[in-house]
Scaffold this motif. Structure first.
Motif, PDB file in Angstrom:
ATOM      1  N   ASP A  44       0.742  -1.320  -0.098  1.00  0.00           N
ATOM      2  CA  ASP A  44       0.160  -0.353  -0.186  1.00  0.00           C
ATOM      3  C   ASP A  44       1.166   1.431  -0.243  1.00  0.00           C
ATOM      4  O   ASP A  44       0.203   2.150  -0.567  1.00  0.00           O
ATOM      5  CB  ASP A  44      -0.826  -0.017   1.434  1.00  0.00           C
ATOM      6  N   GLN A  45       2.234   1.394   1.102  1.00  0.00           N
ATOM      7  CA  GLN A  45       2.685   1.768   0.879  1.00  0.00           C
ATOM      8  C   GLN A  45       3.240   2.801  -0.169  1.00  0.00           C
ATOM      9  O   GLN A  45       3.908   3.675  -1.285  1.00  0.00           O
ATOM     10  CB  GLN A  45       4.143   2.478   2.350  1.00  0.00           C
ATOM     11  N   ALA A  46       4.349   1.901  -0.990  1.00  0.00           N
ATOM     12  CA  ALA A  46       4.738   1.356  -2.638  1.00  0.00           C
ATOM     13  C   ALA A  46       3.906   1.879  -3.387  1.00  0.00           C
ATOM     14  O   ALA A  46       3.589   2.997  -4.418  1.00  0.00           O
ATOM     15  CB  ALA A  46       5.074   0.368  -3.070  1.00  0.00           C
ATOM     16  N   ARG A  47       2.230   2.051  -3.415  1.00  0.00           N
ATOM     17  CA  ARG A  47       0.708   1.626  -4.456  1.00  0.00           C
ATOM     18  C   ARG A  47       1.080   3.328  -4.827  1.00  0.00           C
ATOM     19  O   ARG A  47       0.964   4.274  -5.153  1.00  0.00           O
ATOM     20  CB  ARG A  47       0.248   1.627  -3.956  1.00  0.00           C
ATOM     21  N   GLN A  48       1.131   3.990  -2.989  1.00  0.00           N
ATOM     22  CA  GLN A  48       0.828   5.573  -2.655  1.00  0.00           C
ATOM     23  C   GLN A  48       1.899   6.228  -3.214  1.00  0.00           C
ATOM     24  O   GLN A  48       1.913   7.162  -3.948  1.00  0.00           O
ATOM     25  CB  GLN A  48       0.902   5.540  -1.077  1.00  0.00           C
ATOM     26  N   GLN A  49       3.093   6.031  -3.371  1.00  0.00           N
ATOM     27  CA  GLN A  49       4.336   6.684  -3.763  1.00  0.00           C
ATOM     28  C   GLN A  49       3.916   6.089  -5.007  1.00  0.00           C
ATOM     29  O   GLN A  49       4.332   7.171  -5.433  1.00  0.00           O
ATOM     30  CB  GLN A  49       5.562   5.883  -3.523  1.00  0.00           C
ATOM     31  N   LEU A  53       4.151   9.699  -7.462  1.00  0.00           N
ATOM     32  CA  LEU A  53       5.413   9.985  -8.124  1.00  0.00           C
ATOM     33  C   LEU A  53       4.422   9.960 -10.030  1.00  0.00           C
ATOM     34  O   LEU A  53       5.219  10.566 -11.093  1.00  0.00           O
ATOM     35  CB  LEU A  53       6.459   8.408  -8.923  1.00  0.00           C
ATOM     36  N   GLU A  54       4.000   9.217 -10.102  1.00  0.00           N
ATOM     37  CA  GLU A  54       3.361   9.180 -11.550  1.00  0.00           C
ATOM     38  C   GLU A  54       2.716  10.954 -11.533  1.00  0.00           C
ATOM     39  O   GLU A  54       2.881  11.295 -12.378  1.00  0.00           O
ATOM     40  CB  GLU A  54       2.034   8.527 -11.432  1.00  0.00           C
ATOM     41  N   ASP A  55       1.853  11.325 -10.577  1.00  0.00           N
ATOM     42  CA  ASP A  55       1.159  12.940 -10.864  1.00  0.00           C
ATOM     43  C   ASP A  55       2.097  13.525 -10.974  1.00  0.00           C
ATOM     44  O   ASP A  55       1.863  14.579 -11.951  1.00  0.00           O
ATOM     45  CB  ASP A  55       0.170  13.115  -9.752  1.00  0.00           C
ATOM     46  N   GLU A  56       2.941  13.296 -10.522  1.00  0.00           N
ATOM     47  CA  GLU A  56       4.599  14.610 -10.411  1.00  0.00           C
ATOM     48  C   GLU A  56       5.098  14.301 -12.333  1.00  0.00           C
ATOM     49  O   GLU A  56       5.291  15.199 -12.474  1.00  0.00           O
ATOM     50  CB  GLU A  56       5.726  13.969  -9.399  1.00  0.00           C
ATOM     51  N   ALA A  57       5.274  13.550 -12.289  1.00  0.00           N
ATOM     52  CA  ALA A  57       5.472  12.847 -13.437  1.00  0.00           C
ATOM     53  C   ALA A  57       4.460  13.439 -14.980  1.00  0.00           C
ATOM     54  O   ALA A  57       5.124  14.152 -16.025  1.00  0.00           O
ATOM     55  CB  ALA A  57       5.602  11.748 -13.981  1.00  0.00           C
TER      56      ALA A  57
END
Length: 115
Positions: A44-49, A53-57
């Motif tokens: 879950d933490q990896a999905r949130q991270q 990152l996807e939003d920032e990209a």
């Protein structure tokens, strides 16, 4: 009669042995469940991270505002017609000045005159 009881008790112990000490015993199942829950939390933490990152990209690919904000924040970039002013807290020491008395070009940029 006594030997039958002992025989049945022995059979019961043999049947219980894998349940308590075998490959898929109760303690192992309990530990695997704890490990599984910890792995779910890590996922879950990896999905949130990854989502952050996807939003920032996406912002960096499709919007110049995100690129400018990042350049200003991380590299201290200033537009050519901007004046950079840095306000220091009273407790901090003054920044060193250059020997010639001139300041860096980024700090002395002057706005263009308007007609």
């Amino acid at each position: 009669m006594r030997w039958v009881t002992m025989l049945l008790l022995g059979v019961l112990l043999l049947l219980q042995w894998p349940l308590w000490f075998g490959e898929r015993s109760w303690p192992q199942v309990r530990q695997l469940r704890v490990n599984l829950e910890a792995q779910h939390q890590a996922n879950d933490q990896a999905r949130q991270q990854n989502q952050r990152l996807e939003d920032e990209a996406h912002d960096l690919r499709h919007g110049m505002q995100a690129v400018q904000d990042r350049a200003r924040r991380e590299m201290g970039m200033v537009k050519p017609d901007e004046i950079f002013v840095q306000v220091l807290p009273a407790s901090s020491p003054l920044p060193p000045t250059s020997p010639t008395g001139s300041q860096p070009a980024a700090n002395t940029a002057k706005p263009k005159p308007r007609h």
